[in-house]
Design a protein around this motif. Structure first.
Motif, PDB file in Angstrom:
ATOM      1  N   VAL A  86      -0.051   6.774  -6.216  1.00 50.41           N
ATOM      2  CA  VAL A  86      -1.370   6.981  -6.836  1.00 50.41           C
ATOM      3  C   VAL A  86      -1.490   8.420  -7.333  1.00 50.41           C
ATOM      4  O   VAL A  86      -1.966   8.670  -8.453  1.00 50.41           O
ATOM      5  N   LEU A  87      -1.052   9.366  -6.530  1.00 49.10           N
ATOM      6  CA  LEU A  87      -1.106  10.779  -6.923  1.00 49.10           C
ATOM      7  C   LEU A  87      -0.271  11.031  -8.181  1.00 49.10           C
ATOM      8  O   LEU A  87      -0.731  11.694  -9.119  1.00 49.10           O
ATOM      9  N   ALA A 120      -8.185  21.432 -13.835  1.00 54.99           N
ATOM     10  CA  ALA A 120      -8.339  22.646 -13.046  1.00 54.99           C
ATOM     11  C   ALA A 120      -9.406  22.517 -11.964  1.00 54.99           C
ATOM     12  O   ALA A 120      -9.324  23.213 -10.947  1.00 54.99           O
ATOM     13  N   GLY A 121     -10.381  21.653 -12.147  1.00 60.42           N
ATOM     14  CA  GLY A 121     -11.483  21.635 -11.188  1.00 60.42           C
ATOM     15  C   GLY A 121     -11.782  20.296 -10.556  1.00 60.42           C
ATOM     16  O   GLY A 121     -11.943  20.203  -9.340  1.00 60.42           O
ATOM     17  N   ALA A 126     -10.827  15.120  -5.834  1.00 57.52           N
ATOM     18  CA  ALA A 126     -10.222  13.786  -5.736  1.00 57.52           C
ATOM     19  C   ALA A 126      -9.032  13.804  -4.789  1.00 57.52           C
ATOM     20  O   ALA A 126      -8.819  12.856  -4.013  1.00 57.52           O
ATOM     21  N   PHE A 127      -8.248  14.875  -4.809  1.00 51.45           N
ATOM     22  CA  PHE A 127      -7.110  15.004  -3.885  1.00 51.45           C
ATOM     23  C   PHE A 127      -7.590  15.091  -2.435  1.00 51.45           C
ATOM     24  O   PHE A 127      -6.994  14.510  -1.534  1.00 51.45           O
ATOM     25  N   VAL A 128      -8.665  15.841  -2.218  1.00 51.91           N
ATOM     26  CA  VAL A 128      -9.202  15.985  -0.852  1.00 51.91           C
ATOM     27  C   VAL A 128      -9.691  14.627  -0.347  1.00 51.91           C
ATOM     28  O   VAL A 128      -9.428  14.250   0.805  1.00 51.91           O
ATOM     29  N   ALA A 131      -6.655  12.545   0.442  1.00 49.50           N
ATOM     30  CA  ALA A 131      -6.026  12.983   1.684  1.00 49.50           C
ATOM     31  C   ALA A 131      -6.824  12.513   2.896  1.00 49.50           C
ATOM     32  O   ALA A 131      -6.257  12.075   3.907  1.00 49.50           O
ATOM     33  N   TRP A 132      -8.139  12.589   2.802  1.00 45.59           N
ATOM     34  CA  TRP A 132      -8.994  12.115   3.892  1.00 45.59           C
ATOM     35  C   TRP A 132      -8.793  10.617   4.129  1.00 45.59           C
ATOM     36  O   TRP A 132      -8.671  10.185   5.282  1.00 45.59           O
ATOM     37  N   LEU A 133      -8.738   9.845   3.038  1.00 45.43           N
ATOM     38  CA  LEU A 133      -8.504   8.401   3.174  1.00 45.43           C
ATOM     39  C   LEU A 133      -7.114   8.120   3.755  1.00 45.43           C
ATOM     40  O   LEU A 133      -6.947   7.203   4.566  1.00 45.43           O
ATOM     41  N   TYR A 134      -6.128   8.923   3.365  1.00 51.06           N
ATOM     42  CA  TYR A 134      -4.770   8.753   3.893  1.00 51.06           C
ATOM     43  C   TYR A 134      -4.738   8.997   5.408  1.00 51.06           C
ATOM     44  O   TYR A 134      -4.176   8.200   6.171  1.00 51.06           O
TER      45      TYR A 134
END
Length: 152
Positions: A86-87, A120-121, A126-128, A131-134
């Motif tokens: 997904v990333l 950039a912003g 979305a990554f955080v 990561a939380w869902l992971y």
């Protein structure tokens, strides 16, 4: 005598008597009661296979423990592979999206071109969240694994 054959004789059906009921035996006095005898199996001294908890199997690194750990690692690897896919799709897909649709390059968000604002912003929150869902799903996998091991 006549030469005519005789008709067959009818026999009555057999008589069925209802079953007889026997009266219950008279009540025994406590002095007449038979002694109770303990019945035991002849295999009481047989060695029983000790039951090891699955955590011990894992700690001692037996073949069964390896199977348990391999299943956990495979589940966690599948989850990590999904998150990385997904990333990669997001990171590679956004520039491709801006390349294929040139009108999006002309859009400004708060005075900043949209591609710069997204890359950039907006991508970091979305990554955080990803990561939380992971981490949440990985912990759920570990909980299910612990329940499986304890249930054995």
């Amino acid at each position: 005598m006549s030469s005519e054959p005789r008709p067959p004789r009818r026999t009555p059906p057999p008589r069925v008597d209802p079953p007889r009921r026997t009266p219950p035996p008279p009540a025994r006095r406590s002095s007449d009661a038979p002694r109770r005898v303990a019945v035991t199996s002849p295999r009481t001294a047989a060695a029983r296979r000790p039951r090891y908890p699955a955590t011990r199997e894992i700690d001692e690194q037996t073949r069964l423990g390896e199977v348990y750990m391999h299943s956990l690692l495979r589940t966690q690897f599948r989850l990590a592979l999904f998150v990385c896919t997904v990333l990669a799709c997001v990171v590679c897909g956004l520039p491709l999206l801006f390349l294929l649709i040139p009108e999006l390059r002309e859009v400004h968000l708060l005075g900043v071109p949209l591609p710069w604002a997204v890359l950039a912003g907006l991508i970091y929150p979305a990554f955080v969240i990803g990561a939380w869902l992971y981490v949440r799903q990985a912990e759920r996998n570990e909980r299910h694994f612990a329940e499986l091991v304890e249930r054995r």
